[in-house]
Design an enzyme around this catalytic site. Sequence first.
Site, PDB file in Angstrom:
ATOM      1  N   ASP A 115       0.848  -1.193   0.000  1.00 57.04           N
ATOM      2  CA  ASP A 115       0.000   0.000   0.000  1.00 57.04           C
ATOM      3  C   ASP A 115       0.883   1.242   0.000  1.00 57.04           C
ATOM      4  O   ASP A 115       1.610   1.501   0.956  1.00 57.04           O
ATOM      5  CB  ASP A 115      -0.905   0.011   1.235  1.00 57.04           C
ATOM      6  CG  ASP A 115      -1.804   1.234   1.272  1.00 57.04           C
ATOM      7  OD1 ASP A 115      -2.867   1.203   0.611  1.00 57.04           O
ATOM      8  OD2 ASP A 115      -1.444   2.220   1.938  1.00 57.04           O
ATOM      9  N   TYR A 120       3.926   9.848  -0.647  1.00 55.95           N
ATOM     10  CA  TYR A 120       4.932   9.225   0.205  1.00 55.95           C
ATOM     11  C   TYR A 120       6.341   9.412  -0.354  1.00 55.95           C
ATOM     12  O   TYR A 120       7.324   9.188   0.362  1.00 55.95           O
ATOM     13  CB  TYR A 120       4.668   7.718   0.365  1.00 55.95           C
ATOM     14  CG  TYR A 120       3.354   7.366   1.022  1.00 55.95           C
ATOM     15  CD1 TYR A 120       2.572   8.325   1.669  1.00 55.95           C
ATOM     16  CD2 TYR A 120       2.884   6.052   0.993  1.00 55.95           C
ATOM     17  CE1 TYR A 120       1.367   7.984   2.258  1.00 55.95           C
ATOM     18  CE2 TYR A 120       1.679   5.712   1.588  1.00 55.95           C
ATOM     19  CZ  TYR A 120       0.922   6.671   2.208  1.00 55.95           C
ATOM     20  OH  TYR A 120      -0.280   6.324   2.790  1.00 55.95           O
ATOM     21  N   LYS A 145      -2.412   6.333  -4.379  1.00 52.58           N
ATOM     22  CA  LYS A 145      -3.451   7.282  -3.999  1.00 52.58           C
ATOM     23  C   LYS A 145      -3.305   8.608  -4.751  1.00 52.58           C
ATOM     24  O   LYS A 145      -2.184   9.086  -4.968  1.00 52.58           O
ATOM     25  CB  LYS A 145      -3.392   7.545  -2.485  1.00 52.58           C
ATOM     26  CG  LYS A 145      -3.491   6.267  -1.654  1.00 52.58           C
ATOM     27  CD  LYS A 145      -3.337   6.554  -0.168  1.00 52.58           C
ATOM     28  CE  LYS A 145      -3.310   5.272   0.644  1.00 52.58           C
ATOM     29  NZ  LYS A 145      -2.041   4.516   0.488  1.00 52.58           N
ATOM     30  N   HIS A 178      -6.995  10.131  -1.943  1.00 53.72           N
ATOM     31  CA  HIS A 178      -6.282  10.096  -0.662  1.00 53.72           C
ATOM     32  C   HIS A 178      -7.035  10.844   0.444  1.00 53.72           C
ATOM     33  O   HIS A 178      -7.111  10.367   1.581  1.00 53.72           O
ATOM     34  CB  HIS A 178      -4.890  10.700  -0.847  1.00 53.72           C
ATOM     35  CG  HIS A 178      -3.891  10.208   0.145  1.00 53.72           C
ATOM     36  ND1 HIS A 178      -2.541  10.131  -0.118  1.00 53.72           N
ATOM     37  CD2 HIS A 178      -4.028   9.748   1.416  1.00 53.72           C
ATOM     38  CE1 HIS A 178      -1.897   9.654   0.936  1.00 53.72           C
ATOM     39  NE2 HIS A 178      -2.787   9.425   1.882  1.00 53.72           N
TER      40      HIS A 178
END
Length: 367
Positions: A115, A120, A145, A178
């Site tokens: 995931d 990120y 996301k 997200h």
Amino acid sequence: MSIFPGKYEALPTYVNEDEKPKPAKKRCIARILAATILLVMLLTTSARFISRRGLSGIFGMRCHHSTSFNGLPTHYTLPSGDKIPSVALGVWKAGKDEVGRAVKTALDAGYKHIDGAWVYRNEEEVGQALVESGVKREDVWLTSKLWNIFHAPEDVEKALDISLKALGVDYLDLYIIHWPLALNKDGSVYDKELTENPYPTWKALEELVDKGKVRNIGLSNFSIRRMQNLTANPLKYQPAINQVEINFWFPQVELLEWAKENNLLLEAYSPLGSDGRVGASLGVPEVKEIAAELGMTPAQVIISWHVQRGTVVLPKSVTPSRVVENLHITKLPDHLFEKLENAARAHPPQRGLNPSKGWGLDFDIFD
């Protein structure tokens, strides 16, 4: 009446035909057992340990990458018919040179689900780790996301393409919004209309499904009200997932019950507690008591509890031993599951993450 067509089916065993345990595994185990009297003794005296951890826990080796969760579902069936693994490696806050090692460790241990997210900033390293692992693309469930600055319909596919390129793949198994927040591209002011009604963003996601670039689409951090607002529109594809914070301190009882009533699958991020609360979660008396009684670690008890509640769970770690540990879960006896569930419901819910003030919003993003 349910607002979502179709039901999610909890599957008690591994569902991919090519991943089912094969006779070769039995032959491998037989050879190991025959290798030495000592190992036979370890096997016969450690049956309980083996049932919980698998043979790799004793012998330090594995004949196949298949994983059994000892009575818990290894996958759930989405409306598309795709099978999403019930435990994933989360890579949020996994730093440079850490995330790649964690992903390779996870895949080697038997994880089938990673995931991630564009924000990120580690998707390229995740993609490289996938290549180096030697695991086939179709054998790994990949989630990314859509970040807040890409909600304008004309930006959705561009954002996806960035993630696909970084990961080195040509499709995602799951692509989710997200946050229910549509920022303008400079990040300064949010689009109130698109934030309140993300239907145009959702239609752009549906087009990605039609193009074969995404297999399933979903949501993250959406409240019941926001989900109802979205699904009031004529959707071509219903949300497959809502990924939200769920843990002992914030068990999301109302949302979980609503999701089950409406056949929507939840994914639990920060499952061991948000930043600063993991230690407290692992030290909960009921968790420690259950762990001692079953011969498990506190983390394994909590992750088992999540899956037993019917959610996908996303534990994050870059420590190899913990990455492996987090995958070895088992069904808790009913009375122990109820003991932990009651303890989680006994205190006022405490959300660990709410960025509304930090982002300077004039509303609570979870309202």
